[in-house]
Design an enzyme around this catalytic site. Structure first.
Site, PDB file in Angstrom:
ATOM      1  N   ARG A 125       0.806  -1.234   0.000  1.00 41.93           N
ATOM      2  CA  ARG A 125       0.000   0.000   0.000  1.00 41.93           C
ATOM      3  C   ARG A 125       0.836   1.279   0.000  1.00 41.93           C
ATOM      4  NH1 ARG A 125      -3.181  -2.878   3.924  1.00 41.93           N
ATOM      5  NH2 ARG A 125      -4.879  -3.953   2.856  1.00 41.93           N
ATOM      6  N   LYS A 147       2.449  11.756 -10.175  1.00 44.36           N
ATOM      7  CA  LYS A 147       1.543  10.959 -11.008  1.00 44.36           C
ATOM      8  C   LYS A 147       2.287   9.703 -11.439  1.00 44.36           C
ATOM      9  CE  LYS A 147      -1.586  14.212 -13.247  1.00 44.36           C
ATOM     10  NZ  LYS A 147      -1.946  14.827 -14.541  1.00 44.36           N
ATOM     11  N   GLU A 189       7.817  19.649 -23.687  1.00 46.40           N
ATOM     12  CA  GLU A 189       7.183  19.880 -22.380  1.00 46.40           C
ATOM     13  C   GLU A 189       7.706  21.183 -21.749  1.00 46.40           C
ATOM     14  OE1 GLU A 189       4.634  18.167 -21.217  1.00 46.40           O
ATOM     15  OE2 GLU A 189       4.854  16.015 -21.578  1.00 46.40           O
ATOM     16  N   LYS A 231       6.288  23.610 -12.228  1.00 41.56           N
ATOM     17  CA  LYS A 231       5.530  22.404 -11.868  1.00 41.56           C
ATOM     18  C   LYS A 231       5.354  22.340 -10.351  1.00 41.56           C
ATOM     19  CE  LYS A 231       4.296  17.828 -12.842  1.00 41.56           C
ATOM     20  NZ  LYS A 231       4.331  16.671 -13.713  1.00 41.56           N
ATOM     21  N   GLU A 241      -4.897  17.102  -8.835  1.00 39.66           N
ATOM     22  CA  GLU A 241      -5.515  17.619 -10.070  1.00 39.66           C
ATOM     23  C   GLU A 241      -7.016  17.831  -9.925  1.00 39.66           C
ATOM     24  OE1 GLU A 241      -3.821  16.242 -13.840  1.00 39.66           O
ATOM     25  OE2 GLU A 241      -5.800  16.444 -14.711  1.00 39.66           O
ATOM     26  N   ARG A 245      -3.989  22.070 -11.815  1.00 42.39           N
ATOM     27  CA  ARG A 245      -2.982  21.119 -12.333  1.00 42.39           C
ATOM     28  C   ARG A 245      -3.344  20.638 -13.744  1.00 42.39           C
ATOM     29  NH1 ARG A 245       0.210  16.079  -9.413  1.00 42.39           N
ATOM     30  NH2 ARG A 245       1.363  15.523 -11.292  1.00 42.39           N
ATOM     31  N   ASN A 249      -1.743  19.871 -18.751  1.00 43.28           N
ATOM     32  CA  ASN A 249      -2.085  18.923 -19.812  1.00 43.28           C
ATOM     33  C   ASN A 249      -2.423  19.593 -21.139  1.00 43.28           C
ATOM     34  OD1 ASN A 249      -1.757  16.464 -18.443  1.00 43.28           O
ATOM     35  ND2 ASN A 249      -3.638  16.840 -17.323  1.00 43.28           N
ATOM     36  N   HIS A 252      -2.342  17.459 -24.236  1.00 37.49           N
ATOM     37  CA  HIS A 252      -2.208  16.045 -23.867  1.00 37.49           C
ATOM     38  C   HIS A 252      -3.399  15.195 -24.282  1.00 37.49           C
ATOM     39  CE1 HIS A 252       1.270  17.473 -21.778  1.00 37.49           C
ATOM     40  NE2 HIS A 252       1.530  16.320 -21.212  1.00 37.49           N
ATOM     41  N   HIS A 256      -2.340  12.179 -26.277  1.00 37.23           N
ATOM     42  CA  HIS A 256      -2.574  10.811 -25.796  1.00 37.23           C
ATOM     43  C   HIS A 256      -3.387  10.015 -26.809  1.00 37.23           C
ATOM     44  CE1 HIS A 256      -1.937  11.778 -21.220  1.00 37.23           C
ATOM     45  NE2 HIS A 256      -0.819  11.742 -21.903  1.00 37.23           N
ATOM     46  N   HIS A 274       6.089  10.486 -26.584  1.00 39.05           N
ATOM     47  CA  HIS A 274       5.145  11.307 -25.816  1.00 39.05           C
ATOM     48  C   HIS A 274       5.336  12.809 -26.075  1.00 39.05           C
ATOM     49  CE1 HIS A 274       2.485  12.531 -22.608  1.00 39.05           C
ATOM     50  NE2 HIS A 274       3.447  13.281 -22.106  1.00 39.05           N
TER      51      HIS A 274
HETATM   52  P1  NAD Z   1      11.171   7.149 -22.075  1.00 45.26           P
HETATM   53  O1  NAD Z   1      11.199   6.827 -20.657  1.00 45.26           O
HETATM   54  O2  NAD Z   1      10.654   6.126 -23.022  1.00 45.26           O
HETATM   55  O3  NAD Z   1      12.648   7.540 -22.529  1.00 45.26           O
HETATM   56  C1  NAD Z   1      12.882   7.847 -23.866  1.00 45.26           C
HETATM   57  C2  NAD Z   1      14.032   6.988 -24.442  1.00 45.26           C
HETATM   58  O4  NAD Z   1      15.278   7.516 -23.991  1.00 45.26           O
HETATM   59  C3  NAD Z   1      14.016   5.526 -24.013  1.00 45.26           C
HETATM   60  O5  NAD Z   1      14.366   4.726 -25.108  1.00 45.26           O
HETATM   61  C4  NAD Z   1      15.105   5.464 -22.942  1.00 45.26           C
HETATM   62  O6  NAD Z   1      15.690   4.196 -22.839  1.00 45.26           O
HETATM   63  C5  NAD Z   1      16.085   6.475 -23.442  1.00 45.26           C
HETATM   64  N1  NAD Z   1      16.914   7.116 -22.428  1.00 45.26           N
HETATM   65  C6  NAD Z   1      16.505   7.574 -21.225  1.00 45.26           C
HETATM   66  N2  NAD Z   1      17.509   8.235 -20.620  1.00 45.26           N
HETATM   67  C7  NAD Z   1      18.585   8.157 -21.446  1.00 45.26           C
HETATM   68  C8  NAD Z   1      19.894   8.663 -21.376  1.00 45.26           C
HETATM   69  N3  NAD Z   1      20.300   9.448 -20.379  1.00 45.26           N
HETATM   70  N4  NAD Z   1      20.734   8.369 -22.388  1.00 45.26           N
HETATM   71  C9  NAD Z   1      20.309   7.628 -23.461  1.00 45.26           C
HETATM   72  N5  NAD Z   1      19.067   7.159 -23.593  1.00 45.26           N
HETATM   73  C10 NAD Z   1      18.209   7.428 -22.595  1.00 45.26           C
HETATM   74  O7  NAD Z   1      10.326   8.470 -22.387  1.00 45.26           O
HETATM   75  P2  NAD Z   1      10.230   9.904 -21.698  1.00 45.26           P
HETATM   76  O8  NAD Z   1      10.054  10.836 -22.811  1.00 45.26           O
HETATM   77  O9  NAD Z   1      11.312  10.129 -20.712  1.00 45.26           O
HETATM   78  O10 NAD Z   1       8.867   9.801 -20.853  1.00 45.26           O
HETATM   79  C11 NAD Z   1       7.625   9.629 -21.485  1.00 45.26           C
HETATM   80  C12 NAD Z   1       6.663   9.035 -20.497  1.00 45.26           C
HETATM   81  O11 NAD Z   1       6.480   9.917 -19.411  1.00 45.26           O
HETATM   82  C13 NAD Z   1       5.295   8.760 -21.085  1.00 45.26           C
HETATM   83  O12 NAD Z   1       4.873   7.493 -20.712  1.00 45.26           O
HETATM   84  C14 NAD Z   1       4.428   9.816 -20.449  1.00 45.26           C
HETATM   85  O13 NAD Z   1       3.093   9.416 -20.329  1.00 45.26           O
HETATM   86  C15 NAD Z   1       5.099   9.993 -19.126  1.00 45.26           C
HETATM   87  N6  NAD Z   1       4.842  11.271 -18.476  1.00 45.26           N
HETATM   88  C16 NAD Z   1       4.424  11.254 -17.194  1.00 45.26           C
HETATM   89  C17 NAD Z   1       4.206  12.432 -16.522  1.00 45.26           C
HETATM   90  C18 NAD Z   1       3.832  12.405 -15.069  1.00 45.26           C
HETATM   91  O14 NAD Z   1       3.483  13.457 -14.533  1.00 45.26           O
HETATM   92  N7  NAD Z   1       3.932  11.280 -14.404  1.00 45.26           N
HETATM   93  C19 NAD Z   1       4.406  13.656 -17.166  1.00 45.26           C
HETATM   94  C20 NAD Z   1       4.840  13.637 -18.488  1.00 45.26           C
HETATM   95  C21 NAD Z   1       5.057  12.440 -19.130  1.00 45.26           C
HETATM   96  N1  GLY Z   2       2.182  16.110 -16.732  1.00 47.25           N
HETATM   97  C1  GLY Z   2       0.986  16.569 -16.144  1.00 47.25           C
HETATM   98  C2  GLY Z   2       0.959  16.522 -14.660  1.00 47.25           C
HETATM   99  O1  GLY Z   2       1.882  16.143 -13.999  1.00 47.25           O
HETATM  100  O2  GLY Z   2      -0.024  16.892 -14.109  1.00 47.25           O
END
Ligand code: NAD
Ligand code: GLY
Length: 369
Positions: A125, A147, A189, A231, A241, A245, A249, A252, A256, A274
């Site tokens: 949990r 998130k 972003e 942020k 949110e 917040r 998006n 988004h 999405h 993304h």
């Molecule tokens: P990702 O995690 O897929 O990373 C992108 C690519 O870069 C991958 O192939 C990874 O292996 C590679 N990589 C990562 N770090 C590296 C480094 N230092 N050197 C070389 N390669 C590297 O994608 P992302 O763009 O980091 O994240 C996208 C995700 O984040 C989506 O799933 C999205 O929904 C999520 N997201 C979440 C929030 C949140 O608030 N939780 C906000 C925005 C996005």
């Molecule tokens: N990326 C949107 C949020 O964190 O709310």
């Protein structure tokens, strides 16, 4: 400007610090201080793990020799953000014998951060999660704010939880190994913060494009810190949110829908990642705002030109049906009572949530591509 370490505080009921600077993945005392118990699960993907996992594990073990450290590595890419891999992370915590004071270290981009964070939210949990973002996108957005989620075939991030990290440690030197396509995705972003609430930052991004795209340390550190300040300010006021917040998006819901319709990006396929999908989505949201008379079309052009200048896509990829995209948008988490609720804008720096958006107007924008 220098790239010296900086700290951004996130306040609220569960406060934490975002540490930003070069070399932090080897900072034994910083890493060690974030761990409360004896069990650590180091989660990563198979691109990041060979680059950075050993240095984190070795630094942590040096700082805290008593720690039992396990690891869980998923294939790189959005297609790995699944319930199956979530179950794998849970199994890894069980195999480690992790107790309530355990910590999950999420070493990677947003995919690892969201999935490992969700496992931390659910194991017993809720155990600690420390985010170690290695993409620009994760440093400026996904590692902050708690998130966590996985995707399902029906939609992005539809299964998840709010679970703030115990700390965020962003080693800006890790960006040196990041492919330029991923750097650009993160910059989408960053541009979002300017577009929704900071016209001066938007102007700075217009001026600093060459430095940022060249990976200039000082410019990137400044972009990360400013994005994290934005942020932090929002999530500490609205962690779950319930209000403002949602402005984070912008683009988004459209983005999405594109990601879901394409079946999610992975190394080796051409699907939008993304950040790229968000870039397209922001332009669509701006065009819709102009079509609804909320914003000046000239602002849409300015946003579109900045995204193009950063090498980001601004059109819906070929082959995606407008009606199919709209169907995916209907399953967005912001919607209420089956009606579309979108983040739209009134021009650069002024976003707002609009309820009951007319689907005909959305479809018209989707049909223009
Ligand atoms: P990702 O995690 O897929 O990373 C992108 C690519 O870069 C991958 O192939 C990874 O292996 C590679 N990589 C990562 N770090 C590296 C480094 N230092 N050197 C070389 N390669 C590297 O994608 P992302 O763009 O980091 O994240 C996208 C995700 O984040 C989506 O799933 C999205 O929904 C999520 N997201 C979440 C929030 C949140 O608030 N939780 C906000 C925005 C996005
Ligand atoms: N990326 C949107 C949020 O964190 O709310």
């Amino acid at each position: 400007m220098t790239a010296s370490p900086r700290t951004v505080a996130v306040g609220g009921e569960l406060p934490y610090q975002i540490h930003i600077g070069p070399g932090l993945l080897s900072d034994a005392s910083l890493l060690g201080a974030a761990i409360r118990g004896r069990h650590v699960l180091l989660a990563s993907d198979d691109t990041v793990a060979p680059l950075y996992l050993a240095r984190v594990r070795d630094a942590l073990q040096a700082a805290r020799p008593e720690l039992k450290i396990g690891q869980y590595v998923i294939p790189a890419g959005e297609a790995s953000k699944t319930l199956d891999n979530f179950a794998g992370a849970i199994a890894a915590l069980a195999a480690l014998g992790a107790t309530r004071d355990a910590c999950v270290l999420a070493l990677g981009g947003g995919v690892v951060g969201d999935l490992a964070g969700f496992a931390a939210a659910c194991w017993m949990r809720g155990v600690d999660c420390v985010q170690l973002p290695t993409t620009l996108l994760a440093m400026v957005d996904s590692s902050v704010g708690g998130k966590t989620a996985v995707d399902i075939p029906q939609g992005k991030n539809l299964v998840g939880a709010f679970h703030p990290p115990r700390a965020v440690i962003a080693d800006t030197a890790a960006l040196r190994s990041l492919p330029v396509r991923e750097l650009r995705a993160g910059l989408a972003e960053v541009i979002k913060y300017g577009a929704i609430r900071d016209p001066l930052f938007f102007q700075w991004l217009q001026a600093e494009r060459a430095a940022l795209l060249a990976g200039d340390d000082a410019a990137l550190a400044q972009a990360i810190a400013r994005s994290c300040e934005h942020k932090a300010e929002i999530v500490e006021r609205d962690p779950l949110e319930k209000g403002e917040r949602a402005l984070l998006n912008l683009g988004h819901t459209f983005g999405h829908a594109i990601e879901t319709a394409q079946g999610y990006g992975a190394p080796g396929n051409d699907n939008l990642n993304h950040g790229e999908a968000v870039a397209v989505g922001m332009v669509l949201a701006a065009r819709l705002s102009a079509a609804l008379g909320m914003a000046d079309a000239a602002d849409t052009d300015t946003l579109r030109e900045l995204l193009l200048a950063y090498g980001l896509p601004v059109r819906i990829p070929a082959g995606l049906e407008p009606e199919g995209l709209l169907a995916h948008m209907r399953l967005d988490k912001k919607n209420i009572a089956g009606r579309l609720r979108l983040v739209l804008w009134r021009g650069i720096g002024k976003a707002e949530v609009v309820a009951d958006v007319d689907e005909t107007a959305v479809l018209a924008v989707l049909r223009q591509g």
